[in-house]
Each structure stands twice: as C-alpha cells, then as structure tokens.
Design an enzyme around this catalytic site. Sequence first.
Site, PDB file in Angstrom:
ATOM      1  N   ASP A 104       6.016   6.692  -9.519  1.00  0.00           N
ATOM      2  CA  ASP A 104       4.844   5.941  -9.980  1.00  0.00           C
ATOM      3  C   ASP A 104       5.188   4.577 -10.025  1.00  0.00           C
ATOM      4  OD1 ASP A 104       3.491   8.217 -10.684  1.00  0.00           O
ATOM      5  OD2 ASP A 104       4.167   8.185 -12.691  1.00  0.00           O
ATOM      6  N   HIS A 139      -1.352   8.727  -6.500  1.00  0.00           N
ATOM      7  CA  HIS A 139      -1.071   7.099  -6.149  1.00  0.00           C
ATOM      8  C   HIS A 139      -2.389   6.538  -6.315  1.00  0.00           C
ATOM      9  CE1 HIS A 139       2.028   9.138  -3.167  1.00  0.00           C
ATOM     10  NE2 HIS A 139       2.318   8.804  -4.393  1.00  0.00           N
TER      11      HIS A 139
HETATM   12  P1  GDP Z   1       2.799   5.527  -7.258  1.00  0.00           P
HETATM   13  O1  GDP Z   1       2.632   6.953  -7.566  1.00  0.00           O
HETATM   14  O2  GDP Z   1       4.093   4.970  -6.971  1.00  0.00           O
HETATM   15  O3  GDP Z   1       1.692   5.253  -5.959  1.00  0.00           O
HETATM   16  O4  GDP Z   1       2.355   4.583  -8.500  1.00  0.00           O
HETATM   17  P2  GDP Z   1       0.974   5.119  -9.394  1.00  0.00           P
HETATM   18  O5  GDP Z   1       0.020   4.777  -8.667  1.00  0.00           O
HETATM   19  O6  GDP Z   1       1.098   6.287 -10.092  1.00  0.00           O
HETATM   20  O7  GDP Z   1       1.294   4.042 -10.575  1.00  0.00           O
HETATM   21  C1  GDP Z   1       1.280   2.744 -10.388  1.00  0.00           C
HETATM   22  C2  GDP Z   1       0.283   2.014 -11.118  1.00  0.00           C
HETATM   23  O8  GDP Z   1       0.571   0.672 -10.992  1.00  0.00           O
HETATM   24  C3  GDP Z   1      -1.190   1.954 -10.529  1.00  0.00           C
HETATM   25  O9  GDP Z   1      -2.245   2.196 -11.420  1.00  0.00           O
HETATM   26  C4  GDP Z   1      -1.432   0.898  -9.728  1.00  0.00           C
HETATM   27  O10 GDP Z   1      -2.608   0.684  -9.613  1.00  0.00           O
HETATM   28  C5  GDP Z   1      -0.676  -0.130 -10.624  1.00  0.00           C
HETATM   29  N1  GDP Z   1       0.209  -1.075  -9.651  1.00  0.00           N
HETATM   30  C6  GDP Z   1       0.641  -1.246  -8.415  1.00  0.00           C
HETATM   31  N2  GDP Z   1       1.248  -2.132  -8.399  1.00  0.00           N
HETATM   32  C7  GDP Z   1       0.958  -3.120  -9.557  1.00  0.00           C
HETATM   33  C8  GDP Z   1       1.324  -4.494  -9.720  1.00  0.00           C
HETATM   34  O11 GDP Z   1       2.089  -5.114  -8.848  1.00  0.00           O
HETATM   35  N3  GDP Z   1       0.907  -5.143 -10.791  1.00  0.00           N
HETATM   36  C9  GDP Z   1       0.045  -4.164 -11.728  1.00  0.00           C
HETATM   37  N4  GDP Z   1      -0.189  -4.738 -12.952  1.00  0.00           N
HETATM   38  N5  GDP Z   1      -0.194  -2.976 -11.368  1.00  0.00           N
HETATM   39  C10 GDP Z   1       0.101  -2.443 -10.222  1.00  0.00           C
HETATM   40  P1  IMO Z   2       4.405   9.943  -7.526  1.00  0.00           P
HETATM   41  O1  IMO Z   2       4.567  10.439  -6.179  1.00  0.00           O
HETATM   42  C1  IMO Z   2       6.114  10.486 -11.690  1.00  0.00           C
HETATM   43  C2  IMO Z   2       8.093  14.475 -12.148  1.00  0.00           C
HETATM   44  C3  IMO Z   2       7.298  15.382 -13.271  1.00  0.00           C
HETATM   45  C4  IMO Z   2       8.433  15.980 -13.784  1.00  0.00           C
HETATM   46  C5  IMO Z   2       9.304  16.561 -12.562  1.00  0.00           C
HETATM   47  C6  IMO Z   2       9.166  17.718 -12.130  1.00  0.00           C
HETATM   48  O2  IMO Z   2       2.991   9.738  -8.160  1.00  0.00           O
HETATM   49  O3  IMO Z   2       5.429   8.899  -7.970  1.00  0.00           O
HETATM   50  P2  IMO Z   2       6.990  18.836 -10.669  1.00  0.00           P
HETATM   51  O4  IMO Z   2       5.633  19.076 -11.026  1.00  0.00           O
HETATM   52  O5  IMO Z   2       7.315  17.917  -9.506  1.00  0.00           O
HETATM   53  O6  IMO Z   2       7.794  20.202 -10.595  1.00  0.00           O
HETATM   54  O7  IMO Z   2       7.587  17.979 -11.754  1.00  0.00           O
HETATM   55  O8  IMO Z   2       8.947  15.416 -11.695  1.00  0.00           O
HETATM   56  N1  IMO Z   2       7.264  14.052 -11.181  1.00  0.00           N
HETATM   57  C7  IMO Z   2       6.632  12.845 -11.225  1.00  0.00           C
HETATM   58  N2  IMO Z   2       6.875  11.900 -11.967  1.00  0.00           N
HETATM   59  N3  IMO Z   2       5.639  10.470 -10.552  1.00  0.00           N
HETATM   60  C8  IMO Z   2       5.400  11.562  -9.389  1.00  0.00           C
HETATM   61  O9  IMO Z   2       4.899  11.393  -8.499  1.00  0.00           O
HETATM   62  C9  IMO Z   2       5.914  12.717  -9.872  1.00  0.00           C
HETATM   63  N4  IMO Z   2       5.921  13.971  -9.156  1.00  0.00           N
HETATM   64  C10 IMO Z   2       6.715  14.779 -10.055  1.00  0.00           C
HETATM   65  O10 IMO Z   2       6.722  14.534 -14.494  1.00  0.00           O
HETATM   66  O11 IMO Z   2       9.191  15.239 -14.689  1.00  0.00           O
HETATM   67 MG    MG Z   3       2.019   8.172  -9.303  1.00  0.00          MG
END
Ligand code: GDP
Ligand code: IMO
Ligand code: MG
Length: 423
Positions: A13, A41
């Site tokens: 994340d 994402h």
């Molecule tokens: P990922 O799984 O690595 O793609 O990340 P996620 O989408 O799960 O979580 C990142 C969150 O942060 C999302 O809600 C994005 O919209 C948000 N985000 C990404 N870059 C920025 C940033 O530079 N500033 C802020 N405030 N939010 C961001």
């Molecule tokens: P993105 O791509 C955050 C974490 C789960 C749990 C552990 C194992 O959005 O960054 P699983 O279901 O994979 O067997 O869970 O890994 N986990 C993540 N945490 N972002 C993710 O993906 C994750 N994918 C798995 O929360 O702790």
């Molecule tokens: Mg994510």
Amino acid sequence: MPATVLVGAQWGDEGKGKIVDLLARHSDVVCRYNGGPNAGHTIVADGETYKLRHMPSGILWGRECVIGAGCVVDPAVFVEELDDLEARGISTDRLRVSGNAHVIMPWHIAIDQGGERRLGKLKIGTTRRGIGPTYADKAFRLGIRIQDLLEPKILRQKLEVALAEKNVWLERVYGAPPLELEELAARHEQLAQRLRPYVTDTSLLVDRALRDGQAVLLEGAHGTLLDLDHGTYPFVTSSSTLAGGAAASVGIGPTRIDAVVGVAKAYVTRVGEGPFPTEIEGDDQTRMRKLGGEFGTVTGRDRRCGWLDLVALRYATRLNGFTTLALTKLDVLSNFDELRVCTAYRLRGGEETRELPAHQSDFHHAEPVYEVLPGWLEPLDEAEDLAALPEAAREYVELVGREVGVPVALVGTGRERERVLRA
Ligand code: GDP
Ligand code: IMO
Ligand code: MG
C-alpha cells in the site's frame, strides 16, 4: 530497451498503483509479476477513483497489460474487474494472461478463511482471498492453472483429484460444507469462456516487446517486507515480491532489467498482524490513519500506521537493488509539527544497529532510534517541483535519499494522478 521493475519498499500500500500509472504513460507494456486479488491499488484520475486488484495499473492508459505466470488469478474477481472497467469506458482489449498462472479455487478461499479462524490469536491477518493455499497447491503440484480451465476434460479430471482431498479438509478440519464437482465444473467452464480471449504465451510476448525496443514495466504487488523468503515470516504473503522475482515470474532473464524503482510512503503502514517497530501509539496513529485515508482497499481494515523506518528501507534497498525511489504521501505529514524518522534499531543488549536483524527474535524486540525533525505545517499543493517544497519538507526528502543511498526521483503530494513532483 531494458525493462524496469517497480517494487513496494515497505509492507504494501505504498502507492504503487499511482506511480505505475504515472510510469505507464511512457511504457509500452505493463506486467503484474506476483500475487492476486490480495492486492488493491487505488488510482485517482480525472476525478474518477479506480480500485484495481488483478489488473496491471497500466490499464487506464490502454497499454498492453500482462498478468504473468507468477500470479494467481481468481476468475470470478477477474471477470468482475473486466466488467467494471469496460462499463467505465476502459478497454481491456490489450490485456493478456499467462496460461501458467494458477487459479484460486473456492476451496482455497474456504481454507484461507478456515485456517485464519483456527489460528485465532496466532492468525496472520491475511486478506482471506485464498492466496496462501493457492501458492501452496502450486508448490505441491496439485494446482489448477489458467490453461487447465480452457480444456473441460482436463479441468474435470483435476477437479476430481483435488476435491477428493479438499472436501475431507473442509469438512473434517474446518467444519465447512464440501464442494460439489458438477457445480464447480459448470461454473468454471463458463468463466473459462470469458478468460479465453486473454490467455496467451506472455513470456514470449514480453520477450518480443523487449527485442522490438519497447519499454516494459514490471509491476510488483504487496511489498518487500511481505516477501515469502525475506519478509517478516510468517506474517508475509505467499509470493516473491522482490525485484529479483520479477524476471522469473514473468518469464524473462534477469539481465533484461536495468532499473528498479522502489516505492515507499513518507511514513509506514501495515495491514494484518506481525512486527512493526515504528508503529505509533495513541492518538497520533488515529490521526495519521485519518489524514492518510489508511483503510484497506481490499478488506477495508484499518491500516496500522508508523513513522518512516529507514532501517527497513535500507534493507529493502539491499534486497531489491533500487536505482531510484518514489516517496509518496509526503502531504500527509504536513499536519504534524514534529516528525520522527527511525535511523537505527536498539537491540535487546542495548547495542545499536543500522541493519535489519536477521533473526526474528532480535527484530521483534528491536526498539526504534528516532531522529526528530521539524514539520513544515503547510500544504504542499502549490509546489510544482522539489525545489519549491517548504524547506523542512525538502530536508526530509534529502535525508531519506542520503540515509538510504538512493536518489529520490519522485515525490507524491496528493491522491490525484498529477500530484507527483520530479527531482
Ligand atoms: P498500492 O497498493 O501500493 O497501490 O497503494 P494503495 O492504493 O493500496 O494505497 C495508497 C493510497 O494512497 C491510495 O488511496 C492512493 O490514492 C493514495 N495516494 C497515493 N499517492 C498519494 C500521495 O502522494 N498523497 C496522498 N495523499 N495520497 C496518495
Ligand atoms: P498491495 O499490492 C498490504 C498482507 C495481508 C496479510 C499478509 C498475508 O495493495 O500493496 P495474503 O492475503 O496475501 O495471504 O495476506 O499480507 N498483504 C497486503 N498488505 N497491501 C497488499 O497489497 C497486501 N497483500 C497482502 O494484510 O498481512
Ligand atoms: Mg494496496
């Protein structure tokens, strides 16, 4: 033209989706190399919010997109995502899936859920999407692959073999209802018809693209510390999340890769259980969660929040060989008058170290050593490049680059697609 890998540098994340979306604009092919619908994402583009789970984050630009052999696919989620994107006017015509990717079957989900329930306090906190059991069956050579779905006779045979074992597990170990062969076969034959046009030899596709001089981006899901081999085991996911795994999972040689972008938040979050040295206690954690919108994309769970951990980021740099870093969500820190950054750990004996301890008990007991930095207490909306950031924010970014030894090339200052500053 060589390939670029993009990897999450923390516990997932980090904002990978947004950075992949940015880099995808200048790429020809974008490939997901690991994981499945445990990934979530979020990309905010033109006022629209997209939550991608299976799809490579290049899909919004209409790039050729690949789901590699090292991924696991839940066909129902995949089809749901296809329909959702198409309904929103995003074409999926250029999407391709490896026939070697493994399929998440209903028993995998039931076993993931049952297993977590059974572990109780010792649970991992998985996303309960069947990821671990699917990768386990793959290693056990009992898995069902995408190409199996396309051949009804083979599918039925594999279902029979699997169900003979899985139903015993489900009923006796987890007290869950057994699965029925005919129903499963019919449902998956139907799903297979939706998948069929997308299935191809993706290793060959990527190889050809590279030979033709196209720009290929290999997109990692999750994060470095969730890697099966080098993460905080057993609180990890079940795939190789690292840059080194990208080539193997997609099916190209490692010599084709020459750039590795690490994506890190300006602080740290973690979902699920497991050690987290810089986790913030008390009100500041809640504040950071609210300011950063730190709630799981897939499960909606609260993300645990902590200060930036440079020891862990150095470790991620060692494991991945980052050539540049993208530091996201710097704007979220604008609200704190004082910022903490962990530069070392204090071990049980009182000794300080700048390296992540190799032994789990040392890591579990490690106390963060913080450097306290002044905040900037002003929004970052106006800045158009790094030089225009408030001085304290610029120093924060410089400290990260210096401590980790990798240039910070991109800085995120907001959710929207355009809110990224370049060095
Ligand atoms: P990922 O799984 O690595 O793609 O990340 P996620 O989408 O799960 O979580 C990142 C969150 O942060 C999302 O809600 C994005 O919209 C948000 N985000 C990404 N870059 C920025 C940033 O530079 N500033 C802020 N405030 N939010 C961001
Ligand atoms: P993105 O791509 C955050 C974490 C789960 C749990 C552990 C194992 O959005 O960054 P699983 O279901 O994979 O067997 O869970 O890994 N986990 C993540 N945490 N972002 C993710 O993906 C994750 N994918 C798995 O929360 O702790
Ligand atoms: Mg994510």
